[in-house]
Design a protein around this motif. Structure first.
Motif, PDB file in Angstrom:
ATOM      1  N   ALA A  23      -5.358 -16.168  -1.083  1.00  0.00           N
ATOM      2  CA  ALA A  23      -5.586 -14.868  -0.777  1.00  0.00           C
ATOM      3  C   ALA A  23      -4.695 -14.126   0.196  1.00  0.00           C
ATOM      4  O   ALA A  23      -4.199 -14.703   1.280  1.00  0.00           O
ATOM      5  CB  ALA A  23      -7.248 -14.681  -0.047  1.00  0.00           C
ATOM      6  N   SER A  25      -3.400 -11.097   2.763  1.00  0.00           N
ATOM      7  CA  SER A  25      -3.967  -9.989   3.565  1.00  0.00           C
ATOM      8  C   SER A  25      -2.793  -9.162   4.343  1.00  0.00           C
ATOM      9  O   SER A  25      -1.828  -9.960   4.604  1.00  0.00           O
ATOM     10  CB  SER A  25      -4.917 -10.354   4.385  1.00  0.00           C
ATOM     11  OG  SER A  25      -4.768 -11.226   5.347  1.00  0.00           O
ATOM     12  N   ASP A  73      -5.489 -11.463  -9.122  1.00  0.00           N
ATOM     13  CA  ASP A  73      -6.665 -10.264  -9.151  1.00  0.00           C
ATOM     14  C   ASP A  73      -6.083  -9.249  -8.127  1.00  0.00           C
ATOM     15  O   ASP A  73      -6.181  -9.672  -7.029  1.00  0.00           O
ATOM     16  CB  ASP A  73      -7.804 -11.068  -8.750  1.00  0.00           C
ATOM     17  CG  ASP A  73      -8.682 -10.143  -8.777  1.00  0.00           C
ATOM     18  OD1 ASP A  73      -8.884  -8.691  -8.845  1.00  0.00           O
ATOM     19  OD2 ASP A  73     -10.162 -10.538  -9.155  1.00  0.00           O
ATOM     20  N   LYS A  76      -8.354  -8.058  -5.419  1.00  0.00           N
ATOM     21  CA  LYS A  76      -8.767  -9.000  -4.486  1.00  0.00           C
ATOM     22  C   LYS A  76      -7.448  -9.537  -3.596  1.00  0.00           C
ATOM     23  O   LYS A  76      -7.655 -10.468  -2.872  1.00  0.00           O
ATOM     24  CB  LYS A  76      -9.595 -10.292  -4.985  1.00  0.00           C
ATOM     25  CG  LYS A  76     -11.031 -10.008  -5.612  1.00  0.00           C
ATOM     26  CD  LYS A  76     -11.563 -11.209  -6.349  1.00  0.00           C
ATOM     27  CE  LYS A  76     -12.697 -10.747  -6.779  1.00  0.00           C
ATOM     28  NZ  LYS A  76     -13.539 -12.140  -7.025  1.00  0.00           N
ATOM     29  N   ASN A  77      -6.267  -9.062  -3.847  1.00  0.00           N
ATOM     30  CA  ASN A  77      -5.212  -9.563  -3.409  1.00  0.00           C
ATOM     31  C   ASN A  77      -5.003 -11.068  -3.524  1.00  0.00           C
ATOM     32  O   ASN A  77      -4.671 -11.822  -2.536  1.00  0.00           O
ATOM     33  CB  ASN A  77      -4.782  -9.008  -2.066  1.00  0.00           C
ATOM     34  CG  ASN A  77      -4.166  -7.683  -2.025  1.00  0.00           C
ATOM     35  OD1 ASN A  77      -3.735  -7.158  -2.841  1.00  0.00           O
ATOM     36  ND2 ASN A  77      -4.170  -7.135  -0.871  1.00  0.00           N
ATOM     37  N   THR A  78      -5.527 -11.554  -4.682  1.00  0.00           N
ATOM     38  CA  THR A  78      -5.600 -13.111  -4.749  1.00  0.00           C
ATOM     39  C   THR A  78      -4.803 -13.494  -5.944  1.00  0.00           C
ATOM     40  O   THR A  78      -4.650 -12.791  -7.107  1.00  0.00           O
ATOM     41  CB  THR A  78      -6.944 -13.567  -4.757  1.00  0.00           C
ATOM     42  OG1 THR A  78      -7.440 -13.068  -3.616  1.00  0.00           O
ATOM     43  CG2 THR A  78      -6.966 -14.907  -4.916  1.00  0.00           C
TER      44      THR A  78
END
Length: 124
Positions: A23, A25, A73, A76-78
């Motif tokens: 993930a 951020s 994704d 979702k920044n994943t």
């Protein structure tokens, strides 16, 4: 600044599967690609897979082609790394990393941000 947090590592028997997640951020909008690297015991860090930010292109090390799949994704920044048919030689700490410019996807030097790593252990 960018923060990357991996999860999903663990202990699995040879032939099994795991899915790693990363993930992201922070200021990710200037990113170019995300990649997975690994470092086994007594080994140098090596490239595993990468995906461009749009998700339209993927790249793999020969050692994992056909067994691992990288996907993303964007909402979702994943980024994920699906690992199937695991072998004992896949045992390593797996790191995700974020690349903010051009150049070869397999060079760790071109990745600016790194996660803390997640341990994957494959027993025989």
């Amino acid at each position: 600044q960018v923060q990357l947090v991996e999860s999903g590592g663990g202990l699995v028997q040879a032939g099994g599967s795991l899915r790693l997640s990363c993930a992201a951020s922070g200021r990710t909008f200037s990113s170019y690609a995300m990649g997975w690297f690994r470092q086994g015991p007594g080994k140098e860090r090596e490239f595993v897979a990468a995906i461009n930010w749009s998700g339209t292109s993927t790249y793999y090390a020969d050692s994992v082609k056909g067994r691992f799949t990288i996907s993303g994704d964007a909402a979702k920044n994943t980024v994920y790394l699906q690992m199937n048919s695991l072998k004992p030689e896949d045992t390593a700490v797996y790191y995700c990393a974020l690349k903010s410019g051009g150049g070869t996807y397999s060079s760790a030097l071109l990745y600016r941000y790194w996660g803390q790593g997640t341990q994957v252990t494959v027993s025989s």
